[in-house]
Design a protein around this motif. Structure first.
Motif, mmCIF file in Angstrom:
data_model
loop_
_atom_site.group_PDB
_atom_site.id
_atom_site.type_symbol
_atom_site.label_atom_id
_atom_site.label_comp_id
_atom_site.label_asym_id
_atom_site.label_seq_id
_atom_site.Cartn_x
_atom_site.Cartn_y
_atom_site.Cartn_z
ATOM 1 N N VAL A 180 75.458 84.921 11.797
ATOM 2 C CA VAL A 180 75.292 83.417 11.644
ATOM 3 C C VAL A 180 75.803 82.756 13.091
ATOM 4 C CG1 VAL A 180 77.974 83.185 11.006
ATOM 5 C CG2 VAL A 180 76.269 81.453 10.323
ATOM 6 N N THR A 181 76.460 83.502 13.768
ATOM 7 C CA THR A 181 76.923 83.024 15.114
ATOM 8 C C THR A 181 75.402 82.929 16.139
ATOM 9 O OG1 THR A 181 79.046 83.739 15.184
ATOM 10 C CG2 THR A 181 78.142 83.319 17.453
ATOM 11 N N ILE A 182 74.779 83.857 16.001
ATOM 12 C CA ILE A 182 73.337 84.084 16.825
ATOM 13 C C ILE A 182 72.527 82.659 16.165
ATOM 14 C CG2 ILE A 182 71.434 85.014 17.146
ATOM 15 C CD1 ILE A 182 73.008 87.642 16.936
ATOM 16 N N VAL A 183 72.501 82.738 15.003
ATOM 17 C CA VAL A 183 71.618 81.579 14.431
ATOM 18 C C VAL A 183 72.116 80.207 14.816
ATOM 19 C CG1 VAL A 183 70.914 80.209 12.331
ATOM 20 C CG2 VAL A 183 71.052 83.073 12.398
ATOM 21 N N HIS A 184 73.462 80.050 14.886
ATOM 22 C CA HIS A 184 74.010 78.649 15.320
ATOM 23 C C HIS A 184 73.609 78.440 16.688
ATOM 24 C CE1 HIS A 184 77.846 76.036 14.581
ATOM 25 N NE2 HIS A 184 77.083 75.588 15.696
ATOM 26 N N GLY A 185 73.887 79.612 17.584
ATOM 27 C CA GLY A 185 73.632 79.342 19.098
ATOM 28 C C GLY A 185 72.171 78.788 19.191
ATOM 29 N N PHE A 186 71.340 79.353 18.680
ATOM 30 C CA PHE A 186 69.971 79.217 18.836
ATOM 31 C C PHE A 186 69.688 77.679 18.151
ATOM 32 C CE2 PHE A 186 69.153 83.276 20.035
ATOM 33 C CZ PHE A 186 67.844 83.345 20.635
ATOM 34 N N THR A 187 70.304 77.447 17.174
ATOM 35 C CA THR A 187 69.830 76.176 16.445
ATOM 36 C C THR A 187 70.452 75.125 17.510
ATOM 37 O OG1 THR A 187 70.059 77.049 14.249
ATOM 38 C CG2 THR A 187 70.382 74.672 14.463
ATOM 39 N N THR A 188 71.603 75.155 17.840
ATOM 40 C CA THR A 188 72.334 74.117 18.712
ATOM 41 C C THR A 188 71.342 73.840 20.009
ATOM 42 O OG1 THR A 188 74.596 74.519 17.832
ATOM 43 C CG2 THR A 188 74.468 73.144 19.850
ATOM 44 N N SER A 189 70.969 75.037 20.856
ATOM 45 C CA SER A 189 70.035 75.262 21.906
ATOM 46 C C SER A 189 68.776 74.245 21.587
ATOM 47 C CB SER A 189 70.020 76.232 22.247
ATOM 48 O OG SER A 189 71.128 76.914 22.774
ATOM 49 N N GLY A 190 68.207 74.629 20.404
ATOM 50 C CA GLY A 190 67.099 74.087 19.998
ATOM 51 C C GLY A 190 67.144 72.533 19.857
ATOM 52 N N PHE A 191 68.253 72.073 19.228
ATOM 53 C CA PHE A 191 68.364 70.675 19.095
ATOM 54 C C PHE A 191 68.772 69.805 20.408
ATOM 55 C CE2 PHE A 191 70.727 67.053 17.723
ATOM 56 C CZ PHE A 191 69.778 66.369 16.846
ATOM 57 N N LEU A 192 69.568 70.321 21.161
ATOM 58 C CA LEU A 192 70.107 69.922 22.495
ATOM 59 C C LEU A 192 69.416 70.011 23.802
ATOM 60 C CD1 LEU A 192 73.913 69.835 21.585
ATOM 61 C CD2 LEU A 192 72.242 68.072 21.555
ATOM 62 N N SER A 193 69.732 71.368 24.509
ATOM 63 C CA SER A 193 69.002 71.656 25.529
ATOM 64 C C SER A 193 67.325 71.997 25.492
ATOM 65 C CB SER A 193 69.760 72.936 26.058
ATOM 66 O OG SER A 193 68.998 73.427 27.060
ATOM 67 N N TRP A 194 67.169 73.003 24.599
ATOM 68 C CA TRP A 194 65.549 72.965 24.496
ATOM 69 C C TRP A 194 64.967 71.659 23.895
ATOM 70 C CZ3 TRP A 194 66.788 78.255 21.916
ATOM 71 C CH2 TRP A 194 67.432 79.244 22.583
ATOM 72 N N GLY A 195 65.552 71.039 22.820
ATOM 73 C CA GLY A 195 65.146 69.970 22.433
ATOM 74 C C GLY A 195 64.746 68.968 23.524
ATOM 75 N N ASP A 196 65.521 68.887 24.454
ATOM 76 C CA ASP A 196 65.326 67.865 25.608
ATOM 77 C C ASP A 196 64.131 68.472 26.339
ATOM 78 O OD1 ASP A 196 67.272 65.937 25.604
ATOM 79 O OD2 ASP A 196 68.678 67.415 26.492
ATOM 80 N N GLU A 197 63.878 69.622 26.537
ATOM 81 C CA GLU A 197 62.719 70.260 27.234
ATOM 82 C C GLU A 197 61.612 69.657 26.308
ATOM 83 O OE1 GLU A 197 60.514 71.699 30.209
ATOM 84 O OE2 GLU A 197 62.778 71.604 30.050
ATOM 85 N N VAL A 198 61.528 69.916 24.950
ATOM 86 C CA VAL A 198 60.353 69.680 24.232
ATOM 87 C C VAL A 198 59.918 68.130 24.166
ATOM 88 C CG1 VAL A 198 59.647 69.412 21.771
ATOM 89 C CG2 VAL A 198 60.777 71.495 22.597
ATOM 90 N N LEU A 199 61.073 67.327 24.320
ATOM 91 C CA LEU A 199 60.925 65.821 24.377
ATOM 92 C C LEU A 199 60.366 65.392 25.616
ATOM 93 C CD1 LEU A 199 63.873 64.444 22.568
ATOM 94 C CD2 LEU A 199 61.617 64.326 21.859
#
Length: 220
Positions: A180-199
């Motif tokens: 769950v920690t791995i899932v959580h880390g990927f999810t947060t990165s996808g929403f914030l850091s990687w999400g910024d890249e996608v946007l």
């Protein structure tokens, strides 16, 4: 922040991220780390009470990566579709810096507190797993309002929290925080850091399309 309508791109840098990160470490990360360990010290409980175990590590890692990648994609899509077009485009160094924070500090601490500690404590004192799940998921979701997240973002957190709880509770064997920690880390990165890249990539594509359209309409 940049938006689809703006021609200016605001960058997120390591220095800028560190400005919000170090107070967060002191005011949120350290207390949330300390409370669970103080609790088990007072009641003489093992680390396994908090989900700190090495049970089925390879399976936990595989599950965490598979679900985590899917959740990262979902988080980036959710942010793009439901939260809004605004972003701060991270530099390459800031991507690594933020990613390390989300994956190795933020996710382990939040999972330790909300799943490993709060869910287990409420379940222990009420005698019903349902209360543990409900209280921990609601607390995890609503505490993001303390960071002034808007309600659309908080709703996404709630959806993610349900997935996190399922990953933690449904894996066979003793509860463990690894997957769950791995899932959580990927999810947060996808929403914030990687999400910024996608946007940013979406914004850039629209800018190029707009320029191409202007070029086509310009009289010869």
């Amino acid at each position: 922040m940049s938006s689809v309508q703006s021609s200016q791109v605001v960058r997120s840098t390591v220095r800028g991220s560190w400005r919000w990160m170090w107070p967060d470490l002191l005011m949120r990360i350290l207390p949330m780390t300390a409370v669970p360990f103080i609790y088990i010290a007072i009641f003489h409980l093992p680390l396994s009470f908090l989900g700190i175990t090495l049970h089925n590590v390879p399976q936990q890692v595989i599950l965490g990566l598979l679900v985590g990648i899917a959740m990262a994609a979902f988080a980036a899509f959710y942010r793009m579709r439901f939260v809004g077009p605004w972003f701060r485009w991270p530099t390459t160094g800031d991507h690594f810096f933020q990613g390390a924070f989300y994956l190795f500090i933020n996710a382990p601490v939040e999972e330790l507190f909300f799943r490993g500690f709060l869910l287990e404590v409420v379940t222990h004192w009420t005698g019903w797993l349902g209360w543990g799940w409900l209280v921990s998921t609601a607390a995890y979701t609503l505490y993001h309002r303390l960071g002034k997240w808007n309600w659309r973002s908080v709703a996404g957190v709630g959806l993610a929290g349900i997935v996190f709880s399922l990953v933690y509770l449904l894996f066979p064997g003793p509860h463990t925080l690894l997957a769950v920690t791995i899932v959580h880390g990927f999810t947060t990165s996808g929403f914030l850091s990687w999400g910024d890249e996608v946007l940013y990539r979406r914004w850039k594509r629209k800018q190029l399309q707009a320029l191409a359209k202007v070029g086509e309409e310009k009289p010869v």
